[in-house]
Design an enzyme around this catalytic site. Structure first.
Site, PDB file in Angstrom:
ATOM      1  N   GLY A 204       0.823  -1.200   0.000  1.00  0.00           N
ATOM      2  CA  GLY A 204       0.000   0.000   0.000  1.00  0.00           C
ATOM      3  C   GLY A 204       0.853   1.244   0.000  1.00  0.00           C
ATOM      4  O   GLY A 204       1.975   1.248  -0.534  1.00  0.00           O
TER       5      GLY A 204
ATOM      6  N   CYS B 101       1.803   0.368  -8.755  1.00  0.00           N
ATOM      7  CA  CYS B 101       3.017   0.913  -8.142  1.00  0.00           C
ATOM      8  C   CYS B 101       4.179   0.859  -9.109  1.00  0.00           C
ATOM      9  O   CYS B 101       5.179   1.556  -8.932  1.00  0.00           O
ATOM     10  CB  CYS B 101       3.344   0.175  -6.851  1.00  0.00           C
ATOM     11  SG  CYS B 101       3.471  -1.602  -7.031  1.00  0.00           S
TER      12      CYS B 101
ATOM     13  N   GLU C  84       5.649  -3.435   0.597  1.00  0.00           N
ATOM     14  CA  GLU C  84       5.890  -2.812  -0.712  1.00  0.00           C
ATOM     15  C   GLU C  84       5.074  -1.532  -0.731  1.00  0.00           C
ATOM     16  O   GLU C  84       3.861  -1.554  -0.560  1.00  0.00           O
ATOM     17  CB  GLU C  84       5.487  -3.758  -1.842  1.00  0.00           C
ATOM     18  CG  GLU C  84       6.027  -3.339  -3.206  1.00  0.00           C
ATOM     19  CD  GLU C  84       5.230  -2.216  -3.831  1.00  0.00           C
ATOM     20  OE1 GLU C  84       5.794  -1.120  -4.004  1.00  0.00           O
ATOM     21  OE2 GLU C  84       4.055  -2.419  -4.113  1.00  0.00           O
TER      22      GLU C  84
ATOM     23  N   GLY D 217       2.740   2.193   5.256  1.00  0.00           N
ATOM     24  CA  GLY D 217       3.792   1.210   5.472  1.00  0.00           C
ATOM     25  C   GLY D 217       4.817   1.675   6.485  1.00  0.00           C
ATOM     26  O   GLY D 217       5.240   0.908   7.367  1.00  0.00           O
TER      27      GLY D 217
END
Length: 516
Positions: free
Chosen positions: A257, A315, A281, A262
């Protein structure tokens, strides 16, 4: 029939997918009738049902879903701790047999799962089915890695006579798995399988709008015969995720996310008396470099497919292209020509490349970025909603040109928006492209061997690509293209969904035994 259909990946352009589309044409009416709009329930979500609508059209109901209370989260963790007592001790063969059963269930249901992602996220047909295929391959790859590495047990050096020494990896216990909206199948299955195959129990929280695919994944695990309590699902927003990630009953967290979320998990774990693993990630900016020696047609197609696939909500999506000034104008012309031919519209239709962007916040970010681009540079294409009877969340792929670095070349935007920056040299371009907080992926287009080697030697990212018409910086696939990152990205900054993924869910223990 299903086994004879062409296999969909993110990289196979130019393939005749008409049999896949014909199969989906037959499936969609039944999916809308039998799956969408239902009332759903699950053990650890007891708050009243709430309706979710598809981003495709607010009149399309995904269904009514419960959310989890704080007590539900506690109960799910308690269930996982009880399940862990069984599963932490499961043999390699037991876990491999489970993985084979689960793979069979996912393979049999991949089109239903893909349609769930299509309706939940607004993915195109090919993106949605490609993701379902990837989820199956991901599980199969980790199963093969676990077997090939003999559960990561190794004999070590013998120091004295009659002594044996061995290194083994053992599960931590219970992992929280917190998944993003954009890949509700592949990234969920990837993190869940990483935890389960290595012997951990799981409490899983899908993204708030992805309860449908989350519950379908949970049902696939039930069908695969996983023992009770080993897998548990909770539903809800960020508050549910925070309660899950910070509970003392959790032994580790696997998260995909935002960088902000994170890093908050990392900071929480760092304050504990004993550090717990965080596998995270957290995004990327992902430059592409187009030199004066590039095939510009290939470069324009690769950048566009990478920037605008899944509406730029990856991403790994390319969001800035550094182009040598000698070919910049011609590249922009070709990029605009290719982008203007991409079909934006209802993703249920076979010809659609881009569906809606996800959520009102993305629409607001898009408008803000376009306003900035108009002030700082030039919008060559897009920059507005599709119109023609579509809602505001259907926006055109947008190509802008900026003369200097800005927020738009540094921050992750997560939308169909690519910046072109003219540069005088590859060296200067890579220096600027490296000077960001992210380090997930980067691509290059050149027919010059020395330029290619310079890129490979100096680009600071975990995933590098060259001359890919199917996507400048996308295409990660289990067993073929490991998905990893540097700096603040990747899985614990070490490497993502590839060969070194599974050991991160385990801790090392040495066994030194005297035989006499």
């Amino acid at each position: 029939m299903i086994s004879s259909l062409p296999r969909v990946t993110y990289s196979n352009i130019g393939v005749d997918f008409s049999p896949v589309h014909a199969h989906l044409d037959a499936l969609i009416p039944g999916f809308e009738r039998d799956v969408l709009g239902r009332d759903w329930s699950t053990t650890f979500a007891t708050a009243p049902l709430e309706a979710l609508a598809s981003p495709i059209d607010a009149t399309i109901p995904l269904g009514r879903f419960p959310t989890s209370t704080a007590a539900d989260v506690k109960a799910a963790i308690g269930s996982a701790r009880a399940g862990a007592r069984i599963w932490n001790a499961a043999s390699l063969e037991e876990r491999l047999a489970f993985a084979e059963r689960w793979k069979g269930v996912l393979a049999a249901e991949k089109y239903q799962l893909g349609l769930a992602a299509l309706y939940e996220i607004g993915k195109s047909r090919i993106e949605a089915i490609g993701e379902a295929e990837e989820a199956v391959d991901m599980l199969d790859y980790y199963r093969s890695e676990l077997r090939a590495n003999n559960d990561y047990a190794r004999n070590t050096n013998q120091l004295v006579a009659n002594e044996t020494a061995r290194s083994v990896l053992k599960p931590y216990g219970v992992f929280a798995v917190i998944a993003p909206f954009n890949f509700p199948l592949a990234l969920s299955v990837g993190m869940i399988s990483g935890a389960l195959l290595t012997g951990n129990a799981v409490v899983f929280k899908p993204s708030p709008g992805c309860a449908l695919s989350g519950l379908m994944i949970a049902d696939s695990l039930r069908k695969a015969g996983l023992p009770d309590g080993v897998f548990n699902i909770v539903l809800g927003d960020g508050e549910v995720g925070r309660a899950l990630a910070t509970d003392e009953g959790i032994d580790g967290v696997a998260f995909t996310g935002s960088h902000k979320t994170g890093m908050s998990i990392f900071r929480h774990m760092a304050m504990l008396p004993h550090m717990k693993p965080v596998i995270a990630e957290m995004g990327g900016k992902n430059p592409a470099y187009v030199t004066r020696n590039a095939d510009l047609e290939r470069a324009a197609q690769g950048v566009a497919r990478s920037a605008f696939g899944l509406q730029g909500q990856k991403c790994s999506a390319c969001s800035v292209a550094y182009v040598n000034n000698a070919v910049k104008d011609e590249f922009i012309e070709k990029l605009v020509a290719f982008s203007s031919g991409l079909v934006v519209g209802d993703p249920r239709k076979s010809g659609t490349f881009m569906g809606p962007v996800y959520g009102e916040a993305t629409v607001a970010r898009f408008r803000s970025a376009v306003a900035e681009a108009n002030k700082e540079g030039k919008v060559h294409f897009g920059g507005e909603a599709l119109g023609q009877g579509f809602a505001d969340n259907y926006v055109l792929p947008t190509v802008v040109e900026l003369e200097g670095p800005s927020r738009l070349t540094r921050d992750e935007l997560f939308m169909p928006f690519v910046v072109v920056r003219g540069v005088d040299s590859l060296e200067a371009a890579i220096a600027e492209g490296n000077d960001i907080a992210y380090g997930l992926s980067a691509g290059v287009f050149t027919r010059d061997g020395a330029e290619l080697q310079y890129f490979l030697d100096h680009a600071q990212a975990g995933v590098l690509y060259a001359n890919r018409a199917s996507g400048a910086t996308t295409g990660a696939w289990p067993g073929a293209q490991p998905f990893c990152g540097w700096k603040g990205t990747g899985v614990s900054g070490k490497g993502g969904l590839g060969a070194w993924f599974l050991p991160q869910f385990m801790r090392e223990q040495s066994h030194t035994l005297m035989t006499k």
